[in-house]
Write a protein that holds these residues in place. Structure first.
Motif, PDB file in Angstrom:
ATOM      1  N   GLU B 353      21.249  36.213 -76.359  1.00  0.00           N
ATOM      2  CA  GLU B 353      22.222  35.259 -75.852  1.00  0.00           C
ATOM      3  C   GLU B 353      23.282  34.892 -76.679  1.00  0.00           C
ATOM      4  O   GLU B 353      23.092  34.835 -77.934  1.00  0.00           O
ATOM      5  N   LYS B 354      24.488  34.724 -76.238  1.00  0.00           N
ATOM      6  CA  LYS B 354      25.725  34.326 -76.813  1.00  0.00           C
ATOM      7  C   LYS B 354      26.228  33.172 -76.002  1.00  0.00           C
ATOM      8  O   LYS B 354      26.370  33.187 -75.019  1.00  0.00           O
ATOM      9  N   GLU B 355      26.925  32.087 -76.862  1.00  0.00           N
ATOM     10  CA  GLU B 355      27.212  31.043 -76.256  1.00  0.00           C
ATOM     11  C   GLU B 355      28.851  30.594 -76.732  1.00  0.00           C
ATOM     12  O   GLU B 355      28.836  30.455 -77.992  1.00  0.00           O
ATOM     13  N   TRP B 356      29.443  30.111 -75.823  1.00  0.00           N
ATOM     14  CA  TRP B 356      30.875  29.803 -76.432  1.00  0.00           C
ATOM     15  C   TRP B 356      30.785  28.172 -75.784  1.00  0.00           C
ATOM     16  O   TRP B 356      30.708  27.901 -74.675  1.00  0.00           O
ATOM     17  N   GLU B 357      31.364  27.433 -76.773  1.00  0.00           N
ATOM     18  CA  GLU B 357      31.701  25.947 -76.531  1.00  0.00           C
ATOM     19  C   GLU B 357      33.193  25.738 -76.565  1.00  0.00           C
ATOM     20  O   GLU B 357      33.671  25.593 -77.970  1.00  0.00           O
ATOM     21  N   PHE B 358      34.003  25.773 -75.574  1.00  0.00           N
ATOM     22  CA  PHE B 358      35.110  25.720 -75.638  1.00  0.00           C
ATOM     23  C   PHE B 358      35.764  24.074 -75.959  1.00  0.00           C
ATOM     24  O   PHE B 358      36.821  23.926 -76.481  1.00  0.00           O
ATOM     25  N   LYS B 359      35.157  23.385 -75.386  1.00  0.00           N
ATOM     26  CA  LYS B 359      35.286  21.982 -75.548  1.00  0.00           C
ATOM     27  C   LYS B 359      33.907  21.202 -75.408  1.00  0.00           C
ATOM     28  O   LYS B 359      33.181  21.784 -74.447  1.00  0.00           O
ATOM     29  N   HIS B 360      33.725  19.928 -76.079  1.00  0.00           N
ATOM     30  CA  HIS B 360      32.390  19.298 -75.864  1.00  0.00           C
ATOM     31  C   HIS B 360      32.497  17.877 -76.559  1.00  0.00           C
ATOM     32  O   HIS B 360      33.026  17.834 -77.782  1.00  0.00           O
ATOM     33  N   ALA B 361      32.469  17.017 -75.674  1.00  0.00           N
ATOM     34  CA  ALA B 361      32.786  15.478 -76.147  1.00  0.00           C
ATOM     35  C   ALA B 361      31.748  15.276 -77.261  1.00  0.00           C
ATOM     36  O   ALA B 361      30.418  15.598 -77.219  1.00  0.00           O
ATOM     37  N   PHE B 362      31.825  14.625 -78.381  1.00  0.00           N
ATOM     38  CA  PHE B 362      30.957  14.214 -79.273  1.00  0.00           C
ATOM     39  C   PHE B 362      30.480  15.340 -80.314  1.00  0.00           C
ATOM     40  O   PHE B 362      29.460  15.058 -80.820  1.00  0.00           O
ATOM     41  N   HIS B 363      30.892  16.616 -79.858  1.00  0.00           N
ATOM     42  CA  HIS B 363      30.416  17.653 -81.049  1.00  0.00           C
ATOM     43  C   HIS B 363      31.626  17.827 -81.675  1.00  0.00           C
ATOM     44  O   HIS B 363      32.511  18.599 -81.229  1.00  0.00           O
ATOM     45  N   GLN B 364      31.635  17.559 -82.869  1.00  0.00           N
ATOM     46  CA  GLN B 364      32.680  17.527 -83.791  1.00  0.00           C
ATOM     47  C   GLN B 364      32.594  18.969 -84.874  1.00  0.00           C
ATOM     48  O   GLN B 364      31.515  19.289 -85.187  1.00  0.00           O
ATOM     49  N   ASN B 365      33.573  19.554 -85.196  1.00  0.00           N
ATOM     50  CA  ASN B 365      33.701  20.487 -85.940  1.00  0.00           C
ATOM     51  C   ASN B 365      32.947  21.850 -85.760  1.00  0.00           C
ATOM     52  O   ASN B 365      32.423  22.594 -86.341  1.00  0.00           O
ATOM     53  N   HIS B 366      32.766  21.955 -84.403  1.00  0.00           N
ATOM     54  CA  HIS B 366      32.149  23.276 -83.580  1.00  0.00           C
ATOM     55  C   HIS B 366      33.237  24.439 -83.638  1.00  0.00           C
ATOM     56  O   HIS B 366      33.987  23.905 -82.908  1.00  0.00           O
ATOM     57  N   PRO B 367      32.929  25.335 -84.143  1.00  0.00           N
ATOM     58  CA  PRO B 367      33.826  26.609 -83.679  1.00  0.00           C
ATOM     59  C   PRO B 367      33.393  26.842 -82.169  1.00  0.00           C
ATOM     60  O   PRO B 367      32.327  26.472 -81.704  1.00  0.00           O
ATOM     61  N   ILE B 368      34.551  27.609 -81.747  1.00  0.00           N
ATOM     62  CA  ILE B 368      34.188  27.625 -80.284  1.00  0.00           C
ATOM     63  C   ILE B 368      33.215  28.822 -79.946  1.00  0.00           C
ATOM     64  O   ILE B 368      32.213  28.344 -79.133  1.00  0.00           O
ATOM     65  N   SER B 369      32.851  29.641 -80.843  1.00  0.00           N
ATOM     66  CA  SER B 369      32.021  30.637 -80.685  1.00  0.00           C
ATOM     67  C   SER B 369      30.629  30.259 -81.832  1.00  0.00           C
ATOM     68  O   SER B 369      30.402  30.888 -82.483  1.00  0.00           O
ATOM     69  N   TYR B 370      30.088  29.031 -81.415  1.00  0.00           N
ATOM     70  CA  TYR B 370      29.154  28.561 -82.402  1.00  0.00           C
ATOM     71  C   TYR B 370      27.600  29.117 -82.029  1.00  0.00           C
ATOM     72  O   TYR B 370      26.807  28.959 -83.008  1.00  0.00           O
ATOM     73  N   GLY B 371      27.583  29.446 -80.712  1.00  0.00           N
ATOM     74  CA  GLY B 371      25.977  29.670 -80.548  1.00  0.00           C
ATOM     75  C   GLY B 371      25.494  30.852 -80.474  1.00  0.00           C
ATOM     76  O   GLY B 371      25.964  31.865 -79.533  1.00  0.00           O
TER      77      GLY B 371
END
Lengths: 143, 383
Positions: B353-371
């Motif tokens: 699996e592959k995950e993209w986090e385009f935005k997320h409250a209280f998740h700092q410094n995550h690249p979009i394609s972090y997962g």
């Protein structure tokens, strides 16, 4: 690209060859419900697929089926549920786990099944046709 | 299968004592549950009135993020399920889960996930009282905590944001009515910000769900959930934690009007499987206004044999920027998987699996394609 075609074709071939064929006529039905000796095929199928919780007499519907290691199980699973023994077991376990049904009673032999139905009002069972002589008062015919 | 702190100062010593007490309580509760299951099985098992099942799972995952690579084995939650026929018309259902929790002194915590009494007052119509999994969508109404039933490894992402997993209250249920096998579930009870013993207002949460089963294996359903949260309690969702961990000083604690409309389509045949879960959620507050959120989960599997199922899934959630209940997020997950069912009580799922986090409250410094990409393997079993 050719490999992908072969993989897809292989999957499809395996998929198409995996098919069950149901035939309710290959089964005998046993019932212990007041004044019920025959039912339409659709009603029998519906009852065995959790379509009814109580009989008209307000008795609880008790489904009785061959246990998974019974020699009768595969014929019942195929002809009633159109699936394998494992598929039939999964069908019921899922319904029970959902809280939408009470568990069926699974028994080993045709004799055990007939005896259980005889002693438990509301019970209905299916076994492969000709497995055992069924007392006339317990025989359920397809209308 | 059948019926079954370390404490260099005084302050920390107090905490330690409290944890020890908690551990003792946990052990006691677990012991009681085990004795109860064994006892119930002995007493009722002979007359086939009680069925006891257990479900559990183990996982292995290999992942990579900005902190490096990891390969871990994990023990999943273990679920004890009881179905007891009390009389012809009355049934008891209980579901008890023990799961890993690093805050517990024993590393495990038990919970009551379902405990209900069902009265089947007439054919196919019942009244239920107790704690249930809110019957809002196919997944929450069908799979509960039995991973062996899950078609994929995880619940949809929406379960960590929007879905009010549990309701404790009164439910009216009908099923298999008419030619289309119509079913309804209407429920009032303790809502999202409640606990299992306390509801923070006199107005209950209300849910209404309807479905039809026009063909064997097919279920089409829709539902509406209405809850006016007196005190917003993000993270509770009636029993499960959410994905958003909110710092205490940044929590919104005022009232929230929470509405959720869901749609499910499930078609599970011997040769293929499709599951679609969609939802539209509106949460409104006096200060931030109306937040429009939605989610979409799609699963498709091809049963090449009875035991062998390659599958794909797509999972997307969007929480609006002005949402102070679930808090802003936008995530997408896609996965390719394979399930091998040894039996109806044992399967192995392998998922890339592959995950993209385009935005997320209280998740700092995550690249979009972090997962990911993650490799996950799950062994799920029933007993």
């Amino acid at each position: 690209m050719k490999t992908w075609y072969l993989i897809v074709l292989g999957l499809l071939a395996a998929h198409l060859s995996y098919a069950q064929k149901a035939d309710i006529g290959e089964l005998d039905f046993i019932i212990n419900v007041n004044d019920v000796t025959e039912l339409p095929q659709s009603e029998i199928l519906k009852t065995f697929k959790n379509g009814r919780s109580l009989w008209d007499s307000n008795q609880k519907v008790i489904i009785v089926l061959p246990a998974k290691n019974s020699s009768l199980a595969s014929d019942v699973a195929k002809n009633l549920y159109n699936t394998s023994v494992s598929g039939m077991q999964k069908f019921w376990l899922a319904l029970v786990f959902q809280g939408r049904s009470s568990p069926p009673v699974f028994l080993q032999s045709a004799k055990d099944i007939v005896e259980y139905v005889e002693n438990n009002p509301g019970a209905i069972a299916a076994i492969p046709a000709g497995s055992i002589e069924i007392p006339s008062n317990l025989k359920l015919s397809i209308k | 299968m059948k019926g079954f702190y370390k404490s260099p100062c005084e302050h920390k010593v107090k905490i330690s004592n409290r944890l020890n007490k908690k551990a003792a309580n946990t052990t006691f509760i677990l012991s009681c549950l085990i004795v109860f299951f064994l006892f119930s099985n002995c007493v009722f098992g002979q007359t086939k009135q009680t069925q006891f099942n257990g479900f559990g799972h183990l996982e292995f995952y290999f992942d990579r993020d900005e902190d490096g690579r990891r390969a871990s084995f994990a023990i999943g939650e273990h679920d004890f399920f009881v179905n007891a026929t009390i009389s012809d018309k009355i049934t008891f259902i209980g579901e008890y889960v023990v799961r890993f929790n690093s805050n517990s002194a024993t590393n495990y915590l038990p919970s009551i996930e379902r405990s209900l009494v069902k009265y089947n007052y007439t054919n196919n119509h019942s009244v239920i009282v107790g704690k249930v999994h809110t019957p809002l969508n196919y997944w929450n109404d069908s799979y509960h905590h039995g991973r062996v039933f899950f078609p994929v490894i995880d619940r949809p992402l929406a379960f960590s944001y929007f879905i009010p997993l549990h309701t404790l209250g009164l439910q009216f249920q009908g099923q298999n009515l008419g030619r289309l096998n119509f079913g309804y579930d209407v429920m009032i009870g303790n809502g999202i910000s409640s606990t299992d013993i306390y509801h923070d207002s006199v107005v209950p949460a209300v849910s209404a769900a309807f479905h039809i089963k026009p063909r064997d294996g097919m279920r089409i359903g829709a539902s509406y959930y209405w809850d006016n949260l007196h005190d917003n309690t993000p993270g509770v969702h009636s029993g499960h934690s959410t994905a958003t961990s909110v710092p205490l000083d940044q929590r919104y604690e005022g009232p929230v009007k929470f509405r959720l409309t869901s749609f499910s389509f499930a078609y599970f045949k011997d040769n293929f499987e499709i599951l679609n879960e969609s939802g539209y959620n509106v949460s409104t507050t006096d200060t931030t206004g109306r937040a429009n959120n939605f989610y979409q989960f799609v699963y498709a599997g091809l049963n090449v044999t009875e035991k062998s199922t390659p599958y794909i899934l797509g999972d997307y959630i969007h929480v609006a920027d002005n949402d102070v209940h679930a808090y802003p997020a936008e995530r997408l997950k896609i996965a390719l998987g394979y399930r091998y069912s040894f039996d109806y009580l044992l399967n192995v799922k392998i998922q890339l699996e592959k995950e993209w986090e385009f935005k997320h409250a209280f998740h700092q410094n995550h690249p979009i394609s972090y997962g990911g990409p993650f490799l996950r393997i799950q062994v799920a079993y029933g007993f």
